[in-house]
Write a protein that holds these residues in place. Structure first.
Motif, PDB file in Angstrom:
ATOM      1  N   LEU A 162      63.553 116.068  41.661  1.00 25.79           N
ATOM      2  CA  LEU A 162      63.688 117.102  42.522  1.00 25.79           C
ATOM      3  C   LEU A 162      64.753 117.280  43.610  1.00 25.79           C
ATOM      4  O   LEU A 162      65.379 116.157  43.903  1.00 25.79           O
ATOM      5  CB  LEU A 162      62.518 116.447  42.955  1.00 25.79           C
ATOM      6  N   ILE A 163      64.533 118.797  43.605  1.00 23.96           N
ATOM      7  CA  ILE A 163      65.766 119.000  44.561  1.00 23.96           C
ATOM      8  C   ILE A 163      65.424 119.824  45.269  1.00 23.96           C
ATOM      9  O   ILE A 163      64.474 120.463  45.776  1.00 23.96           O
ATOM     10  CB  ILE A 163      66.670 119.540  43.918  1.00 23.96           C
ATOM     11  N   ILE A 164      65.990 119.367  46.149  1.00 23.87           N
ATOM     12  CA  ILE A 164      65.981 120.486  48.425  1.00 23.87           C
ATOM     13  C   ILE A 164      67.160 120.806  48.360  1.00 23.87           C
ATOM     14  O   ILE A 164      67.798 119.961  48.241  1.00 23.87           O
ATOM     15  CB  ILE A 164      65.427 119.560  49.548  1.00 23.87           C
ATOM     16  N   SER A 165      67.131 122.384  48.972  1.00 23.72           N
ATOM     17  CA  SER A 165      68.416 122.570  49.078  1.00 23.72           C
ATOM     18  C   SER A 165      68.173 123.338  50.882  1.00 23.72           C
ATOM     19  O   SER A 165      66.859 123.440  51.137  1.00 23.72           O
ATOM     20  CB  SER A 165      69.041 124.344  48.117  1.00 23.72           C
ATOM     21  N   GLY A 166      69.216 124.053  51.451  1.00 22.15           N
ATOM     22  CA  GLY A 166      69.140 123.957  53.194  1.00 22.15           C
ATOM     23  C   GLY A 166      70.266 124.113  53.361  1.00 22.15           C
ATOM     24  O   GLY A 166      71.501 123.991  53.222  1.00 22.15           O
ATOM     25  N   PRO A 167      70.229 125.234  54.106  1.00 23.53           N
ATOM     26  CA  PRO A 167      71.733 126.052  55.041  1.00 23.53           C
ATOM     27  C   PRO A 167      72.002 124.961  56.359  1.00 23.53           C
ATOM     28  O   PRO A 167      73.359 124.887  56.547  1.00 23.53           O
ATOM     29  CB  PRO A 167      71.069 126.984  56.392  1.00 23.53           C
ATOM     30  N   ASP A 168      70.940 123.400  56.641  1.00 23.74           N
ATOM     31  CA  ASP A 168      71.968 123.006  57.316  1.00 23.74           C
ATOM     32  C   ASP A 168      70.960 121.749  56.775  1.00 23.74           C
ATOM     33  O   ASP A 168      70.744 120.842  56.253  1.00 23.74           O
ATOM     34  CB  ASP A 168      70.640 122.759  58.806  1.00 23.74           C
ATOM     35  N   ALA A 169      72.804 120.859  56.756  1.00 24.62           N
ATOM     36  CA  ALA A 169      71.967 119.379  55.840  1.00 24.62           C
ATOM     37  C   ALA A 169      71.322 118.208  56.468  1.00 24.62           C
ATOM     38  O   ALA A 169      70.935 118.024  55.346  1.00 24.62           O
ATOM     39  CB  ALA A 169      73.724 119.038  55.510  1.00 24.62           C
ATOM     40  N   MET A 170      71.891 118.610  57.503  1.00 21.59           N
ATOM     41  CA  MET A 170      71.071 116.711  57.965  1.00 21.59           C
ATOM     42  C   MET A 170      69.328 117.354  57.906  1.00 21.59           C
ATOM     43  O   MET A 170      68.571 116.644  57.486  1.00 21.59           O
ATOM     44  CB  MET A 170      71.096 116.717  59.253  1.00 21.59           C
ATOM     45  N   LYS A 171      69.519 118.707  58.113  1.00 21.32           N
ATOM     46  CA  LYS A 171      67.536 119.130  58.066  1.00 21.32           C
ATOM     47  C   LYS A 171      67.754 119.209  56.964  1.00 21.32           C
ATOM     48  O   LYS A 171      65.930 118.474  56.254  1.00 21.32           O
ATOM     49  CB  LYS A 171      67.426 120.319  58.464  1.00 21.32           C
ATOM     50  N   ALA A 172      67.969 119.290  55.808  1.00 24.51           N
ATOM     51  CA  ALA A 172      67.658 118.924  54.242  1.00 24.51           C
ATOM     52  C   ALA A 172      67.179 117.700  53.381  1.00 24.51           C
ATOM     53  O   ALA A 172      66.731 116.698  53.550  1.00 24.51           O
ATOM     54  CB  ALA A 172      68.684 119.890  53.451  1.00 24.51           C
ATOM     55  N   ARG A 173      68.195 117.064  54.468  1.00 23.70           N
ATOM     56  CA  ARG A 173      68.411 115.387  54.380  1.00 23.70           C
ATOM     57  C   ARG A 173      66.680 114.653  54.536  1.00 23.70           C
ATOM     58  O   ARG A 173      66.766 114.325  53.869  1.00 23.70           O
ATOM     59  CB  ARG A 173      69.615 114.664  54.699  1.00 23.70           C
ATOM     60  N   LYS A 174      66.822 115.126  55.523  1.00 29.04           N
ATOM     61  CA  LYS A 174      65.425 115.174  56.426  1.00 29.04           C
ATOM     62  C   LYS A 174      64.135 115.278  55.505  1.00 29.04           C
ATOM     63  O   LYS A 174      63.040 113.941  55.578  1.00 29.04           O
ATOM     64  CB  LYS A 174      65.418 115.132  57.661  1.00 29.04           C
ATOM     65  N   GLN A 175      64.094 116.990  54.638  1.00 30.63           N
ATOM     66  CA  GLN A 175      62.848 116.958  54.295  1.00 30.63           C
ATOM     67  C   GLN A 175      63.033 116.065  52.901  1.00 30.63           C
ATOM     68  O   GLN A 175      61.802 116.035  53.093  1.00 30.63           O
ATOM     69  CB  GLN A 175      63.539 118.385  54.138  1.00 30.63           C
ATOM     70  N   LEU A 176      64.213 116.150  52.077  1.00 36.50           N
ATOM     71  CA  LEU A 176      64.063 115.013  51.482  1.00 36.50           C
ATOM     72  C   LEU A 176      63.681 113.666  51.318  1.00 36.50           C
ATOM     73  O   LEU A 176      63.381 112.882  50.092  1.00 36.50           O
ATOM     74  CB  LEU A 176      65.517 115.311  50.565  1.00 36.50           C
ATOM     75  N   CYS A 177      64.734 112.814  52.506  1.00 35.05           N
ATOM     76  CA  CYS A 177      63.632 111.661  53.005  1.00 35.05           C
ATOM     77  C   CYS A 177      61.745 111.569  52.869  1.00 35.05           C
ATOM     78  O   CYS A 177      61.259 110.798  52.588  1.00 35.05           O
ATOM     79  CB  CYS A 177      64.095 111.389  54.472  1.00 35.05           C
TER      80      CYS A 177
END
Ligand code: ASP
Length: 591
Positions: free
Chosen positions: A396-411
């Motif tokens: 399962l992969i999440i991506s985004g323009p803001d690394a910290m936000k994307a990490r929180k989503q993946l969390c």
């Protein structure tokens, strides 16, 4: 004497004794000429028997008893014919010969039994009835035991319990203050402490050396399931200590509490993880370490990983600052519907992702993904290998323009998958320290740097030179204790040098005048020989809720507030009289 025994006390060895009990009527049952009453108090339930043949009048009285009536009875302990192995008093019953009605009761609005039919709101409105239930009362008992253990443990280590005032000035911890108008000083306000932070530091200046307090703290912030506007901290401070000393002391206390309250032996030192690593591996400063499913980065903000370096014409990944994923073991069998549910989950406003990319690893090691048309099968297999996925796994992969936000989503996704796979067992405990937090975070709202912990936190010594040049890279000498993905405590080594403290206020955007006005008392105190010091605070409510296996802290608080900060039982907050307003020199705007 109202009673000779409690309702949880009598056993078969008491058979034949004459006893007097008092308590509440939980239930009455009439069977032929016999009436059975379950009598309850804090300690348990005892069955009472009224026999029509022995005393018809008494039995008639018993038949009039309603739920929650308060009674006193005298009778003889008798061995039960049909024993109830589920009750500690289940081998006996009381053959009653005297009944004294102490009080009647309205019919309670919900059943006061282990499984109540009352919803949350009604239980909160009649909380005093809710607390009669085992389920709630035993949390309060656990909380009491925890406080006793904490007091004994810390007292044995030389900590002094000292009360600090509740009517004080502002103590910034990042939330809004609750304020109290002062009648004697019209137009002026006290603030309720968000924590006793500055006061405990002053106690260190005062030479107290080791302080603790089970302290009420007040923060006016938007509420979530695990937040209350007033909550309790086990607040501690020590002088002449380094981070290591604090960690050793409070890790010892945590182990003691687990042993004493849960019978759980936590062996070996707790894991320690720098904040940056926690964010990269789990997308959280409070990672749930009961299970793995660590992030694998495919593309990151500093360019150290860029698996999809060649643009594939897939804007979502081509333009992302961050691409990262997790491997859900054995989940390749997930149906389209299950994957759609996960996509919906990450798109919820609370999570905030734009979408979800998935890849199923087939039995033959090939990969079937939602991005097949952009990448070659070879590329997808390389990706699978990089992620460490095996046949049968779901990537399962999440991506985004803001690394910290994307990490929180993946969390969030990782926690959801952990829950779906039953990996977040409430009886398993994974503790760690998260360290090396950033000193500051940028606030969009305030357009300035804010202290991530609080303004009294000492920077890590080696980072002090960067305060002037690159404050955002400065790490704090701060630490959080995390249990099962919940922050259970946190603290820091404090600044004790008035010059460094003044600099900190300057970086945080305070003018020297404003800093003096708000924190002059602390900076002045520091001029009189402040010792190096540091401390931490544990969230008492959260600890109890973890030990009790609860999802929210509410049921380990006797009288909690609801999500809009209301006490529905007391109906507070409420309006006050004009007379009171006048005395306080307050004018309330019409809402
Ligand atoms: N006062 C801090 C807090 O409430 C804890 C500490 O630094 O001791 O988070």
């Amino acid at each position: 004497m109202y009673r000779t025994h409690t309702c949880g006390q009598l056993r078969i060895t008491d058979a034949g004794a004459t006893v007097t009990l008092a308590g509440w009527v939980q239930r009455t049952r009439k069977m032929g000429g016999m009436t059975f009453v379950d009598l309850r108090d804090r300690y348990g339930i005892t069955q009472l028997v009224f026999n029509e043949e022995l005393d018809a009048d008494l039995c008639a009285e018993a038949n009039k008893l309603g739920r929650e009536y308060v009674i006193q009875v005298t009778g003889t302990v008798n061995e039960r014919y049909s024993k109830n192995a589920n009750m500690p008093t289940g081998d006996i019953e009381i053959i009653v010969n005297k009944l004294n009605l102490l009080n009647i009761s309205d019919t309670p609005p919900f059943t006061i039994e282990d499984n109540s039919d009352g919803g949350d709101d009604i239980r909160m409105k009649y909380r005093y009835l809710d607390i009669r239930r085992n389920a709630v009362r035993k949390n309060l008992e656990l909380r009491h035991r925890m406080c006793i253990e904490v007091r004994n443990y810390l007292s044995n280590l030389g900590f002094l319990e000292i009360e600090t005032p509740v009517l004080i000035g502002s103590t910034p911890e990042g939330a809004r203050d609750f304020v109290v108008p002062s009648r004697m000083n019209p137009g002026q306000f006290y603030a309720l402490p968000q924590s006793p932070q500055t006061l405990k530091q002053l106690l260190m200046v005062a030479g107290i050396d080791r302080y603790f307090q089970i302290a009420k703290c007040f923060r006016d912030e938007d509420l979530r399931a695990d937040r209350q506007p007033e909550f309790t901290q086990i607040d501690c401070e020590m002088s002449f200590v380094t981070q290591e000393d604090i960690i050793q002391t409070f890790e010892g206390m945590a182990k003691h509490l687990f042993k004493a309250l849960r019978g759980v032996e936590l062996t070996g030192p707790f894991l320690r993880m720098p904040w940056r690593e926690a964010m990269k591996r789990f997308g959280s400063d409070k990672p749930d370490m009961r299970f793995g499913m660590e992030f694998v980065e495919l593309k990151n903000e500093d360019g150290t990983v860029n698996f999809f370096a060649d643009k594939a014409g897939f804007a979502v990944l081509d333009e992302a600052q961050y691409v990262g994923g997790i491997v859900a073991p054995g989940c390749a069998v997930y149906t389209r519907k299950q994957i759609d549910q996960l996509t919906e989950f990450v798109k919820r406003p609370q999570v905030g992702a734009k979408g979800l990319i998935y890849a199923r690893v087939q039995d033959d090691g090939s990969v079937k993904s939602s991005v097949d048309k952009f990448y070659t099968p070879k590329q997808l297999i390389e990706m699978k290998d990089l992620m460490g996925a095996k046949p049968g796994d779901l990537i399962l992969i999440i991506s985004g323009p803001d690394a910290m936000k994307a990490r929180k989503q993946l969390c969030e996704l990782r926690l959801e998958m952990g829950a779906r796979l039953g990996l977040r067992d409430k009886d398993k405990f994974a503790l760690l320290w998260v360290t090396e937090f950033p000193m500051f975070e940028w606030s969009e709202e305030e357009n300035r740097l804010m202290a991530m912990h609080h303004p009294f936190t000492h920077p890590m010594d080696e980072d002090i030179p960067m305060l002037d040049t690159n404050p955002e890279a400065v790490r704090a000498d701060a630490y959080d204790m995390v249990c099962n993905g919940i922050e259970v405590g946190g603290g820091s080594i404090r600044i004790h040098d008035p010059k460094l403290q003044a600099k900190m206020f300057e970086i945080l955007g305070f003018t020297p005048e404003k800093a003096q006005e708000q924190f002059g008392f602390l900076m002045n105190a520091f001029k009189f020989g402040a010792p190096p010091h540091g401390g931490l605070a544990y969230g008492l409510d959260r600890w109890v809720s973890i030990f009790a296996g609860l999802d929210s802290i509410r049921d380990c608080i006797a009288f909690p507030k609801n999500n809009s900060g209301r006490d529905v039982m007391l109906d507070a907050p409420s309006c006050i009289d004009q007379k009171q307003l006048d005395e306080l020199a307050l004018i309330v705007k019409n809402q």
